[in-house]
Write a protein that holds these residues in place. Structure first.
Motif, short mmCIF file in Angstrom:
data_model
loop_
_atom_site.label_atom_id
_atom_site.label_comp_id
_atom_site.label_asym_id
_atom_site.label_seq_id
_atom_site.Cartn_x
_atom_site.Cartn_y
_atom_site.Cartn_z
N ALA A 18 0.79 -1.29 -0.02
CA ALA A 18 -0.03 0.08 -0.09
C ALA A 18 0.81 1.28 -0.06
O ALA A 18 0.56 2.40 -0.80
N GLY A 19 1.92 1.05 0.93
CA GLY A 19 2.70 2.52 0.98
C GLY A 19 3.43 2.69 -0.46
O GLY A 19 3.70 3.87 -0.90
N TRP A 30 9.34 6.90 4.55
CA TRP A 30 10.47 6.25 4.41
C TRP A 30 11.11 5.19 5.24
O TRP A 30 11.21 4.14 4.74
N GLU A 31 11.26 5.50 6.51
CA GLU A 31 11.88 4.68 7.70
C GLU A 31 10.93 3.26 7.56
O GLU A 31 11.67 2.20 7.56
N LEU A 32 9.57 3.37 7.76
CA LEU A 32 8.75 2.26 7.82
C LEU A 32 8.78 1.49 6.61
O LEU A 32 8.79 0.08 6.80
N ALA A 42 10.73 -3.52 3.69
CA ALA A 42 11.06 -4.15 2.58
C ALA A 42 12.22 -4.81 2.90
O ALA A 42 12.26 -5.99 2.25
N ARG A 43 13.00 -4.51 3.57
CA ARG A 43 14.29 -5.37 4.04
C ARG A 43 13.79 -6.74 4.74
O ARG A 43 14.31 -7.76 4.38
N ASP A 44 12.92 -6.47 5.38
CA ASP A 44 12.37 -7.60 6.37
C ASP A 44 11.53 -8.54 5.36
O ASP A 44 11.89 -9.82 5.34
N ALA A 45 10.89 -8.15 4.43
CA ALA A 45 10.23 -8.84 3.51
C ALA A 45 11.11 -9.71 2.61
O ALA A 45 10.96 -10.78 2.35
N PRO A 89 5.69 2.32 13.88
CA PRO A 89 6.93 2.57 13.45
C PRO A 89 7.86 2.70 14.45
O PRO A 89 9.18 2.38 14.51
N SER A 90 7.39 3.46 15.49
CA SER A 90 8.50 3.85 16.63
C SER A 90 8.99 2.72 17.23
O SER A 90 10.16 2.62 17.83
#
Length: 377
Positions: free
Chosen positions: A246-247, A321-323, A328-331, A370-371
């Motif tokens: 979605a993002g 961006w951070e989220l 993305a890296r996790d996926a 995200p925090s």
């Protein structure tokens, strides 16, 4: 950079399979399940083995994630009371085709009469993402303009390697089932919303489709709300992946809105998009994807992260961006659902284990924002 005054809102329609918790097969008991759920948030689909959940539109991805988790919890808890499980995936590996039934609806009954096997085998679920675009002409232009960038999003979502008890060799067999419809695939260039709607009217007059809702392009101007609607993705067991899709899709729409305003006549070649879509369907995140810019094969992780990095200005503008970069890296580290399903099957050779994995991943939905976000193990 795009000239918006605030983040475009984004909403999600999530399709779920209904399975019998005892046998792990698809169940046609969506009717009793839907009767116990709020009609404002859940609706029936073509097959009685499917229910759809509808999120609210949100400007913040964190709010979208929480809403999706609440909807999942609602349908899962209600299903358990009926002996039913809920699966978010493109397909479920265990199904008895002869026992499947379409929902009681004149529109669906006509589709069965017109399309026969296509309707009977529509035992698939997708994730649809809506991004707010109020101007129909712009929505029509953007739906075409974003097409080259959709195959990586499909690859991320791939969750349908099994079909009626067999490994298809594809990461998203749902896509191949979907592509049999006469109005599927990437959307062509139309000069205006009126031009696009004339095309739909011509198809209805020709008897190919019966209503605008049967336009099944990978992305399209929505037929019922002022949005651009992404339709290419499988249903995703993990809400993290839906939020990521979605993002990224919102960022793509934002970027391409600016591009079509600069050049309303730009046109995308559809043949390379079809080929890239097939490649994503075949390999998911575990093989090569076609680079949307250069048209050459590259590792899926490279193509996907290039997409993310290319959208950094839009993601930073919305505070995502951070989220999104973390998700993305996790996926990529986790791999596709299709690969996880195959590993579950290989351990003991039981398709019921695959269903158990999908039930567990669909159920394991938590969101703290995200925090405090940490990549999943």
């Amino acid at each position: 950079m795009a000239d918006w005054t605030g983040p475009l809102t984004v909403g999600v329609e999530e399709e779920f399979h209904v399975v019998d918790l005892r046998t792990k097969y698809l169940s046609t008991r969506s009717g009793p399940l839907l009767e116990a759920l709020p009609q404002s948030r859940f609706s029936k689909e073509l097959q009685r083995s499917t229910v759809e959940a509808n999120s609210e539109p949100f400007a913040r991805l964190e709010d979208l994630a929480k809403d999706l988790c609440e909807l999942r919890d609602m349908v899962i808890q209600t299903g358990q009371e009926l002996g039913l499980g809920i699966v978010a995936a493109g397909t479920v590996p265990l199904a008895d085709k002869s026992s499947m039934k379409i929902s009681d609806d004149p529109r669906y009954e006509r589709m069965l009469d017109d399309y026969q096997l296509l309707t009977r085998e529509q035992l698939i679920c997708g994730t649809q993402v809506h991004v707010q675009v109020e101007d129909k002409d712009l929505a029509t232009a953007v739906a075409h303009s974003v097409t080259p960038w959709l195959p990586p999003l499909l690859a991320l979502s791939c969750s349908s390697p099994f079909w009626f008890g067999e490994d298809t060799g594809y990461a998203s067999y749902r896509t191949l089932v979907w592509q049999r419809w006469p109005t599927s695939g990437p959307m062509a260039k139309y000069e205006s919303a009126a031009d696009y709607e004339r095309m739909i009217d011509n198809l209805i007059q020709a008897g190919t489709i019966t209503d605008p809702g049967m336009i099944y392009f990978d992305v399209r101007p929505s037929a019922h709300v002022p949005t651009v609607e992404l339709r290419v993705c499988d249903s995703c067991p993990r809400v993290d992946d839906i939020v990521l899709i979605a993002g990224l899709f919102r960022a793509l729409v934002t970027r391409e809105l600016a591009a079509v305003r600069r050049d309303p006549h730009r046109e995308m070649q559809l043949e390379p998009v079809r080929a890239a879509t097939w490649q994503a369907t075949r390999s998911g995140l575990e093989g090569d994807l076609v680079d949307p810019v250069e048209g050459v094969p590259r590792a899926a992780a490279e193509v996907f992260m290039n997409l993310v990095d290319g959208l950094r200005p839009e993601l930073e503008e919305t505070g995502d961006w951070e989220l999104i970069s973390n998700l993305a890296r996790d996926a990529l580290a986790r791999g596709s659902s299709a690969a996880r399903q195959r590993r579950a099957f290989e351990r003991e050779g039981r398709l019921s284990d695959v269903v158990d994995l999908l039930l567990e991943e669909t159920r394991a939905c938590t969101w703290t924002g995200p925090s405090s976000y940490r990549p999943a193990a």
